[in-house]
Scaffold this active site. Structure first.
Site, PDB file in Angstrom:
ATOM      1  N   ASP A 217       0.864  -1.176   0.000  1.00  0.00           N
ATOM      2  CA  ASP A 217       0.000   0.000   0.000  1.00  0.00           C
ATOM      3  C   ASP A 217       0.901   1.226   0.000  1.00  0.00           C
ATOM      4  OD1 ASP A 217      -2.318   1.896   0.685  1.00  0.00           O
ATOM      5  OD2 ASP A 217      -3.319  -0.047   0.571  1.00  0.00           O
ATOM      6  N   HIS A 270      -3.442   4.620  -3.640  1.00  0.00           N
ATOM      7  CA  HIS A 270      -2.739   3.839  -2.616  1.00  0.00           C
ATOM      8  C   HIS A 270      -1.331   3.449  -3.058  1.00  0.00           C
ATOM      9  CE1 HIS A 270      -6.150   3.249   0.174  1.00  0.00           C
ATOM     10  NE2 HIS A 270      -6.890   3.340  -0.922  1.00  0.00           N
ATOM     11  N   GLU A 335     -10.531   4.317  -4.451  1.00  0.00           N
ATOM     12  CA  GLU A 335     -10.315   5.535  -3.666  1.00  0.00           C
ATOM     13  C   GLU A 335      -9.347   6.526  -4.307  1.00  0.00           C
ATOM     14  OE1 GLU A 335     -11.404   4.405   0.829  1.00  0.00           O
ATOM     15  OE2 GLU A 335      -9.364   3.820   0.299  1.00  0.00           O
TER      16      GLU A 335
END
Ligand SMILES: *[C@@H]1O[C@H](CO)[C@@H](O)[C@H](O)[C@H]1NC(C)=O
Ligand SMILES: *[C@@H]1O[C@H](CO)[C@@H](O)[C@H](O)[C@H]1NC(C)=O
Ligand SMILES: *[C@@H]1O[C@H](CO)[C@@H](O)[C@H](O)[C@H]1NC(C)=O
Ligand SMILES: *[C@@H]1O[C@H](CO)[C@@H](O)[C@H](O)[C@H]1NC(C)=O
Ligand SMILES: *[C@@H]1O[C@H](CO)[C@@H](O)[C@H](O)[C@H]1NC(C)=O
Ligand SMILES: *[C@@H]1O[C@H](CO)[C@@H](O)[C@H](O)[C@H]1NC(C)=O
Ligand SMILES: *[C@@H]1O[C@H](CO)[C@@H](O)[C@H](O)[C@H]1NC(C)=O
Ligand SMILES: *[C@@H]1O[C@H](CO)[C@@H](O)[C@H](O)[C@H]1NC(C)=O
Ligand SMILES: *[C@@H]1O[C@H](CO)[C@@H](O)[C@H](O)[C@H]1NC(C)=O
Length: 585
Positions: A217, A270, A335
């Site tokens: 991540d 990410h 996201e």
């Protein structure tokens, strides 16, 4: 006072518990079809031998492992329950040992060469006959035979010096859904290889078949990349790195247990750790304080307008994807933060070239440029988080992409109605990290002033609180409101354990045993033949499954005081055993 009256009625319930002596060993997940005989217990020789029709190294080794475990463990469940007659085809009846000693198990597999991939036939038949003195397993594939063995393993108990099976039994079994999984996250905190293997072992015991491994991540890059050794400078330490051999070991360990390992490299969001070491120019907003640029620290997203991004992504992807056997590779796409890219000069210039461009066009650029990179083998299929269609709205995402839905249930309907195959990971039911408060520090919201009451009292302290209990997981109908066509696009479900507050020390307790509830709902469902919730039929078996995990060294959390385990249904909220039937399908 509703709750105190509930307490009173359960106190009354306690007095009427009858003592039960019969041992009923029902496996978890419940088989689709199980028929018990009633001619008495069958003894199984400790030197049980295998007769395997078509040679399979995987199956013969699985048999060795299984039988060795049975013999070493000498398992006798503390969970003792006379099941309700309606739950078993033939009402259970305790009989004396019949005198038959079974010494052979026959396994016939139609085609031992069919590989473990999404949708492979996992069905099996298991017959233990009273007369023949033999156990027979038949399956279409190696993977069905492995499931038969984990069922068999859970049927045997050790009593009075013998390994016994309570009654002859006939089982036909097959999963309702091809994808039954767990997501683990080794990017937020490192997970030791031995702990990953432990999850796989527990998964195989309850027939979960997909380990989705969110490897990196923005915070850390824990995987060795030969071409770019500098990437692991962003591992938490030199010891918190998976070598390529480690990855192969995990894949091999999963394969012989029927568990697919599906890697995820989350891109273009990410993304910071690792990538920035190769070329800091391909990562946007890495130096902007996270509250302005990301959903959590650390910020960073791959820059879709920098050509070097794709060259580096291709090198890393080709090297990594070659380490995994699975056709599916998860490439993230969740996201994406518009604000992050607005800090990038090159992205601002790209927007300025055509004033109609938005974040959706930027994401579409990424999707179009990466598709030929990611589809690097003929059988390759990609999974992405649903955000790419539902939130950031890329313009055109191939229907061949599997979308993993984590948000509201209406998204599952939306996506399946568009023809996407979907894996359901509803955060309201299947997120295992919820309910442990937030992790960000210097946070004034915990001060006890009225303005903070909502944050502290209504679970807001955890964005997805409260904790998802096994009953919450089990009782979720993840295909609710879908038409038959839409349902056919649901590949299955997956619990997710995001690991901001998880590492090797606690991972097992956070996953087990509650995930066994998903194992059953995705394998044989959460309803009985009449369409009513059968949660009450699982409680004793999931308690038992937890004891079994602990007995083999997997430290799963206790679900109840041991009293409840030893006194079936004494801890039910209602004495009425069919109260859940009010909530029919
Ligand atoms: C399940 O068992 C019932 C009898 O108990 C039988 O009628 C039925 O055919 C079985 N189904 C399968 C698929 O084996
Ligand atoms: C062995 O495999 C063949 C086909 O691969 C199948 O037809 C046969 O039934 C199998 N035999 C046994 C004993 O499993
Ligand atoms: C174990 O053996 C003893 C003595 O033969 C017998 O009394 C007892 O019922 C047996 N227990 C079980 C659970 O079969
Ligand atoms: C990036 O690549 C595209 C085509 O692949 C090309 O048109 C463009 O000029 C390149 N941009 C830079 C900055 O090299
Ligand atoms: C980012 O920049 C674009 C293009 O200038 C603009 O339309 C958009 O509103 C900005 N978004 C944010 C969140 O600042
Ligand atoms: C969507 O992308 C595919 C290629 O992935 C292309 O064939 C198709 O024409 C595109 N559709 C639209 C509406 O742009
Ligand atoms: C399912 O349908 C009911 C009735 O139309 C509706 O109230 C509910 O919101 C729907 N749920 C989902 C998840 O779509
Ligand atoms: C799916 O959701 C998108 C985004 O919210 C919306 O534009 C679209 O109309 C929805 N489609 C269906 C079939 O519900
Ligand atoms: C138990 O609950 C079910 C569902 O509410 C109800 O139909 C049934 O009458 C109840 N049984 C008793 C004995 O109260």
């Amino acid at each position: 006072m509703k709750f105190s009256s509930v307490l009173r009625s359960s106190a009354i319930a306690l007095q009427s518990i009858v003592s039960v002596s019969a041992v009923v060993v029902n496996p978890l997940p419940a088989p689709r079809n199980i028929t018990w005989g009633n001619s008495g217990s069958i003894e199984i020789s400790p030197s049980l031998s295998l007769n395997l029709g078509n040679a399979s190294e995987i199956v013969s080794q699985a048999f060795e492992r299984t039988w060795e475990r049975v013999v070493d463990l000498k398992w006798y469940p503390a969970a003792i329950e006379q099941p309700l007659a309606s739950y078993v085809t033939t009402p259970y009846r305790k009989r004396d040992v019949s005198g038959v000693v079974v010494s052979r198990i026959n396994i016939d597999i139609e085609d031992v060469d069919i590989p473990l991939q999404l949708g492979v036939d996992e069905s099996y038949k298991l017959d233990v006959e009273s007369g023949s003195g033999e156990i027979s397993i038949a399956s279409a594939t190696t993977w069905g035979a492995l499931h038969a063995l984990t069922t068999f393993q859970q049927l045997i108990i050790y009593q009075n010096g013998s390994f016994i099976l309570e009654e002859p039994v006939s089982i036909w079994d097959a999963p309702l859904y091809p994808h039954r999984g767990i997501m683990i996250d080794s990017g937020r905190n490192f997970l030791q290889k031995k702990k990953i293997l432990e999850q796989i072992e527990a998964m195989s015991l309850c027939k979960l078949n997909s380990l989705h491994w969110h490897i990196d991540d923005s915070q850390s890059w824990p995987i060795e990349i030969i071409k770019y050794p500098e990437m692991t400078e962003d591992a938490y330490s030199a010891r918190e790195v998976y070598t390529q051999q480690d990855i192969k070991d995990v894949v091999a360990y999963g394969k012989v247990r029927g568990v697919r390992i599906i890697p995820e490299i989350d891109m273009p969001g990410h993304s910071r750790a690792g990538w920035q070491k190769v070329n800091p120019e391909i990562v946007s907003c890495a130096d902007i304080f996270w509250t302005e640029s990301a959903v959590e620290p650390a910020p960073g997203q791959l820059n879709p307008v920098n050509n070097d991004t794709y060259k580096i992504v291709q090198d890393v992807y080709d090297e990594l994807s070659a380490l995994f056997d699975d056709n599916i590779f998860h490439v993230g796409a969740d996201e994406l933060q518009e604000t992050c890219y607005n800090f990038s000069t090159s992205v601002r210039e790209w927007y300025a070239e055509d004033e109609s461009r938005t974040i959706s066009d930027l994401l579409q650029l990424w999707v179009d440029k990466t598709e030929p990179i990611f589809m690097n083998t003929p059988d390759r299929r990609l999974t992405m988080w649903e955000d790419v269609v539902m939130t950031t709205h890329a313009r055109n995402v191939s229907k061949n992409v599997i979308l993993q839905s984590w948000d509201v249930a209406s998204n599952v309907k939306n996506l399946t109605s568009q023809g996407y195959d979907v894996i359901v990971s509803s955060y309201l039911h299947f997120y295992l990290d919820c309910g442990f408060s937030g992790f960000v520090t210097n946070d004034p919201r915990y001060i006890d002033v009225p303005a903070n009451d909502d944050f502290n009292e209504n679970n807001a302290g955890s964005w997805c609180g409260p904790y998802k209990s096994w009953q919450r997981i089990y009782d979720y109908d993840f295909t609710q409101n879908l038409t038959e066509t839409e349902k056919s696009h649901v590949l299955g479900a997956e619990v997710c354990l995001w690991s901001e507050q998880v590492d090797s020390a606690v991972i097992t307790q956070k996953i087990w045993p509650r995930t066994a509830a998903l194992a059953e709902s995705t394998w044989s469902g959460n309803k009985n033949a009449e369409g009513y919730f059968r949660t009450n039929f699982v409680s004793q078996r999931i308690f038992n499954f937890r004891e079994y995990l602990v007995a083999i060294g997997i430290d799963a959390s206790p679900l109840v005081p041991k009293f409840c385990l030893q006194n079936p249904h004494a801890c039910d909220l209602y004495q009425n055993q069919t109260i859940l039937f009010e909530y029919d399908a």
